[in-house]
Design a protein around this motif. Structure first.
Motif, PDB file in Angstrom:
ATOM      1  N   GLU A   1      -0.544  76.015 -51.065  1.00 43.63           N
ATOM      2  CA  GLU A   1       0.717  76.841 -51.459  1.00 43.63           C
ATOM      3  C   GLU A   1       1.797  76.506 -50.341  1.00 43.63           C
ATOM      4  OE1 GLU A   1       1.971  77.331 -54.478  1.00 43.63           O
ATOM      5  OE2 GLU A   1       0.669  76.940 -55.560  1.00 43.63           O
ATOM      6  N   ALA A   2       2.859  76.571 -50.576  1.00 44.43           N
ATOM      7  CA  ALA A   2       3.919  76.286 -48.945  1.00 44.43           C
ATOM      8  C   ALA A   2       5.342  77.328 -49.820  1.00 44.43           C
ATOM      9  CB  ALA A   2       3.320  75.224 -48.428  1.00 44.43           C
ATOM     10  N   SER A   3       5.475  78.427 -48.871  1.00 40.31           N
ATOM     11  CA  SER A   3       6.788  78.285 -49.530  1.00 40.31           C
ATOM     12  C   SER A   3       7.504  77.984 -48.799  1.00 40.31           C
ATOM     13  CB  SER A   3       6.961  79.417 -49.006  1.00 40.31           C
ATOM     14  OG  SER A   3       7.232  79.703 -47.800  1.00 40.31           O
ATOM     15  N   ALA A   4       9.672  77.815 -49.607  1.00 43.89           N
ATOM     16  CA  ALA A   4      10.632  77.036 -49.635  1.00 43.89           C
ATOM     17  C   ALA A   4      10.298  76.751 -47.782  1.00 43.89           C
ATOM     18  CB  ALA A   4      11.696  77.955 -50.645  1.00 43.89           C
ATOM     19  N   GLN A   5      10.428  78.475 -47.362  1.00 46.04           N
ATOM     20  CA  GLN A   5      10.779  78.737 -45.876  1.00 46.04           C
ATOM     21  C   GLN A   5      10.061  78.109 -45.199  1.00 46.04           C
ATOM     22  OE1 GLN A   5      10.439  81.328 -48.174  1.00 46.04           O
ATOM     23  NE2 GLN A   5      12.072  81.880 -48.826  1.00 46.04           N
ATOM     24  N   GLU A   6       8.957  77.931 -45.717  1.00 49.00           N
ATOM     25  CA  GLU A   6       7.851  77.474 -44.320  1.00 49.00           C
ATOM     26  C   GLU A   6       8.298  75.661 -44.423  1.00 49.00           C
ATOM     27  OE1 GLU A   6       3.817  79.866 -44.941  1.00 49.00           O
ATOM     28  OE2 GLU A   6       4.183  78.488 -46.867  1.00 49.00           O
ATOM     29  N   LEU A   7       8.796  75.662 -45.673  1.00 52.19           N
ATOM     30  CA  LEU A   7       8.823  73.613 -45.949  1.00 52.19           C
ATOM     31  C   LEU A   7      10.115  72.931 -44.627  1.00 52.19           C
ATOM     32  CD1 LEU A   7       9.059  71.051 -47.070  1.00 52.19           C
ATOM     33  CD2 LEU A   7      10.738  71.412 -48.895  1.00 52.19           C
ATOM     34  N   PRO A   8      11.025  73.587 -43.774  1.00 51.65           N
ATOM     35  CA  PRO A   8      11.466  73.104 -43.054  1.00 51.65           C
ATOM     36  C   PRO A   8      10.367  72.893 -41.674  1.00 51.65           C
ATOM     37  CG  PRO A   8      12.746  74.265 -43.766  1.00 51.65           C
ATOM     38  CD  PRO A   8      11.528  74.856 -44.097  1.00 51.65           C
ATOM     39  N   GLY A   9       9.535  73.707 -41.198  1.00 50.29           N
ATOM     40  CA  GLY A   9       8.582  73.686 -40.584  1.00 50.29           C
ATOM     41  C   GLY A   9       7.586  72.632 -40.542  1.00 50.29           C
ATOM     42  N   ILE A  10       6.890  72.806 -41.843  1.00 43.77           N
ATOM     43  CA  ILE A  10       6.061  71.806 -42.262  1.00 43.77           C
ATOM     44  C   ILE A  10       6.786  70.148 -41.663  1.00 43.77           C
ATOM     45  CG2 ILE A  10       5.200  70.084 -44.492  1.00 43.77           C
ATOM     46  CD1 ILE A  10       4.924  73.225 -45.079  1.00 43.77           C
ATOM     47  N   LEU A  11       7.651  69.626 -42.264  1.00 37.14           N
ATOM     48  CA  LEU A  11       9.127  68.555 -42.213  1.00 37.14           C
ATOM     49  C   LEU A  11       8.802  68.590 -40.763  1.00 37.14           C
ATOM     50  CD1 LEU A  11      11.249  68.985 -44.779  1.00 37.14           C
ATOM     51  CD2 LEU A  11       9.599  67.509 -44.968  1.00 37.14           C
ATOM     52  N   GLU A  12       9.266  69.121 -39.933  1.00 40.26           N
ATOM     53  CA  GLU A  12       9.135  68.623 -38.991  1.00 40.26           C
ATOM     54  C   GLU A  12       8.166  68.558 -37.713  1.00 40.26           C
ATOM     55  OE1 GLU A  12      10.849  68.028 -34.699  1.00 40.26           O
ATOM     56  OE2 GLU A  12      12.279  68.368 -36.663  1.00 40.26           O
ATOM     57  N   ALA A  13       7.169  69.252 -38.085  1.00 40.48           N
ATOM     58  CA  ALA A  13       5.448  69.143 -37.615  1.00 40.48           C
ATOM     59  C   ALA A  13       5.463  67.341 -38.022  1.00 40.48           C
ATOM     60  CB  ALA A  13       4.709  70.453 -38.541  1.00 40.48           C
ATOM     61  N   LEU A  14       5.575  67.451 -39.241  1.00 38.89           N
ATOM     62  CA  LEU A  14       4.780  66.262 -39.411  1.00 38.89           C
ATOM     63  C   LEU A  14       5.972  65.234 -39.009  1.00 38.89           C
ATOM     64  CD1 LEU A  14       4.002  66.577 -43.342  1.00 38.89           C
ATOM     65  CD2 LEU A  14       2.006  66.221 -41.223  1.00 38.89           C
ATOM     66  N   ARG A  15       7.574  65.208 -38.937  1.00 35.43           N
ATOM     67  CA  ARG A  15       8.325  63.747 -38.130  1.00 35.43           C
ATOM     68  C   ARG A  15       7.415  63.389 -37.095  1.00 35.43           C
ATOM     69  NH1 ARG A  15      12.704  67.592 -39.811  1.00 35.43           N
ATOM     70  NH2 ARG A  15      12.769  66.433 -41.404  1.00 35.43           N
ATOM     71  N   VAL A  16       6.553  63.676 -36.690  1.00 33.16           N
ATOM     72  CA  VAL A  16       6.407  63.954 -35.242  1.00 33.16           C
ATOM     73  C   VAL A  16       5.082  63.033 -35.056  1.00 33.16           C
ATOM     74  CG1 VAL A  16       8.200  65.140 -33.905  1.00 33.16           C
ATOM     75  CG2 VAL A  16       5.348  66.137 -34.431  1.00 33.16           C
ATOM     76  N   VAL A  17       4.762  63.013 -36.081  1.00 34.14           N
ATOM     77  CA  VAL A  17       3.172  61.980 -36.303  1.00 34.14           C
ATOM     78  C   VAL A  17       3.400  60.264 -36.209  1.00 34.14           C
ATOM     79  CG1 VAL A  17       1.200  62.113 -37.312  1.00 34.14           C
ATOM     80  CG2 VAL A  17       2.620  64.344 -37.591  1.00 34.14           C
ATOM     81  N   ARG A  18       2.781  60.279 -34.995  1.00 31.76           N
ATOM     82  CA  ARG A  18       2.374  58.673 -34.674  1.00 31.76           C
ATOM     83  C   ARG A  18       1.086  58.241 -35.207  1.00 31.76           C
ATOM     84  NH1 ARG A  18       6.477  59.621 -36.096  1.00 31.76           N
ATOM     85  NH2 ARG A  18       8.498  59.280 -35.323  1.00 31.76           N
ATOM     86  N   PRO A  19       0.497  57.279 -35.510  1.00 26.35           N
ATOM     87  CA  PRO A  19      -0.318  56.528 -35.789  1.00 26.35           C
ATOM     88  C   PRO A  19      -0.498  55.927 -34.204  1.00 26.35           C
ATOM     89  CG  PRO A  19       1.263  55.123 -36.829  1.00 26.35           C
ATOM     90  CD  PRO A  19       1.657  56.939 -36.058  1.00 26.35           C
ATOM     91  N   GLU A  20      -1.980  56.127 -33.410  1.00 25.04           N
ATOM     92  CA  GLU A  20      -2.806  55.637 -32.164  1.00 25.04           C
ATOM     93  C   GLU A  20      -2.812  54.446 -32.953  1.00 25.04           C
ATOM     94  OE1 GLU A  20      -4.613  58.356 -30.140  1.00 25.04           O
ATOM     95  OE2 GLU A  20      -3.109  60.112 -30.163  1.00 25.04           O
ATOM     96  N   GLY A  21      -2.343  52.661 -33.384  1.00 21.58           N
ATOM     97  CA  GLY A  21      -3.073  51.777 -33.292  1.00 21.58           C
ATOM     98  C   GLY A  21      -2.767  51.723 -35.376  1.00 21.58           C
ATOM     99  N   VAL A  22      -3.658  50.787 -35.618  1.00 24.31           N
ATOM    100  CA  VAL A  22      -2.890  49.988 -37.215  1.00 24.31           C
ATOM    101  C   VAL A  22      -3.696  51.227 -38.246  1.00 24.31           C
ATOM    102  CG1 VAL A  22      -2.915  48.290 -38.369  1.00 24.31           C
ATOM    103  CG2 VAL A  22      -2.643  47.849 -36.492  1.00 24.31           C
ATOM    104  N   VAL A  23      -2.989  51.452 -39.049  1.00 24.53           N
ATOM    105  CA  VAL A  23      -3.782  52.378 -40.103  1.00 24.53           C
ATOM    106  C   VAL A  23      -3.792  51.953 -41.468  1.00 24.53           C
ATOM    107  CG1 VAL A  23      -2.749  53.908 -41.819  1.00 24.53           C
ATOM    108  CG2 VAL A  23      -2.462  54.650 -39.575  1.00 24.53           C
ATOM    109  N   LYS A  24      -5.226  51.102 -41.349  1.00 19.47           N
ATOM    110  CA  LYS A  24      -5.441  50.330 -41.981  1.00 19.47           C
ATOM    111  C   LYS A  24      -7.009  50.427 -43.720  1.00 19.47           C
ATOM    112  CE  LYS A  24      -7.199  46.868 -39.446  1.00 19.47           C
ATOM    113  NZ  LYS A  24      -7.432  45.323 -39.249  1.00 19.47           N
ATOM    114  N   ALA A  25      -7.587  50.647 -44.330  1.00 21.02           N
ATOM    115  CA  ALA A  25      -8.553  50.978 -45.100  1.00 21.02           C
ATOM    116  C   ALA A  25      -8.860  49.769 -46.013  1.00 21.02           C
ATOM    117  CB  ALA A  25      -8.284  52.356 -45.936  1.00 21.02           C
TER     118      ALA A  25
END
Length: 192
Positions: free
Chosen positions: A52-76
């Motif tokens: 559960e996350a509130s509408a007020q928490e959503l901008p912070g979540i989006l910002e945190a995820l925007r800077v995530v970068r994989p280190e190499g090829v993501v595959k499965a």
């Protein structure tokens, strides 16, 4: 809103896993099992369940995820099945996966970024899987284990996603309804 971060499944893998579901359903007895099948359009690989996350928490979540970068090829590679059962939470049947180190690191990075926002870090080691069915009663366990054994080495396909998604889940009587909140593409340089 109830949120999680996930990878999308390619159509070929979705089709193969859906065919497995149908074949198992065709062999099931009319009574004596309580398997609830995940709809194929809901197949995904969860990288992080936020909850559960509130509408007020959503901008912070989006910002945190925007800077995530994989280190190499993501595959499965989806190969074989697995299951677990817990009297308190019920059981799960899933497709097991062999994943790249980059996928494990991606999940860990997402976990760390969201922990800084107050969402607890997962205490369990990341177990990449794709849920196919859930069940409540231990009586279904022998049947589920037989399905796992019968499909131990079966190949369902592979994936090499170009990004990940933040998804909202709304629980309902017909199962969960998923809605993409945002998508995050991997930088081309990261997968080179």
């Amino acid at each position: 809103m109830r949120l999680f971060v996930a990878l999308e499944i390619p159509p070929t893998v979705r089709k193969n896993l859906s065919a497995l579901q149908r074949s198992v359903q065709d062999k099931l007895p009319v009574t004596g099992t309580d398997l609830r099948w995940v709809r194929p359009e809901n197949f995904h690989i969860t990288l992080k369940f936020i909850g559960e996350a509130s509408a007020q928490e959503l901008p912070g979540i989006l910002e945190a995820l925007r800077v995530v970068r994989p280190e190499g090829v993501v595959k499965a590679n989806c190969r074989g099945l697995g299951c677990s059962y817990n009297a308190r939470h019920g059981g799960v049947l899933w497709s097991t996966m062999r994943v790249s180190a980059a996928m494990n690191m991606l999940a860990a990075q997402i976990n760390r970024r969201l922990e800084h926002l107050g969402f607890p870090a997962d205490q369990r080691e990341f177990l990449p899987h794709l849920t196919l069915a859930r069940f409540k009663h231990e009586a279904s366990l022998p049947l589920v284990r037989a399905v796992v054994e019968e499909n131990a080495g079966r190949e369902f396909g592979s994936l090499q996603p170009e990004g990940f998604h933040l998804i909202a889940s709304k629980l309902g009587p017909g199962g969960s309804q998923y809605t993409d909140v945002a998508s995050f593409r991997f930088a081309k340089a990261a997968n080179a």
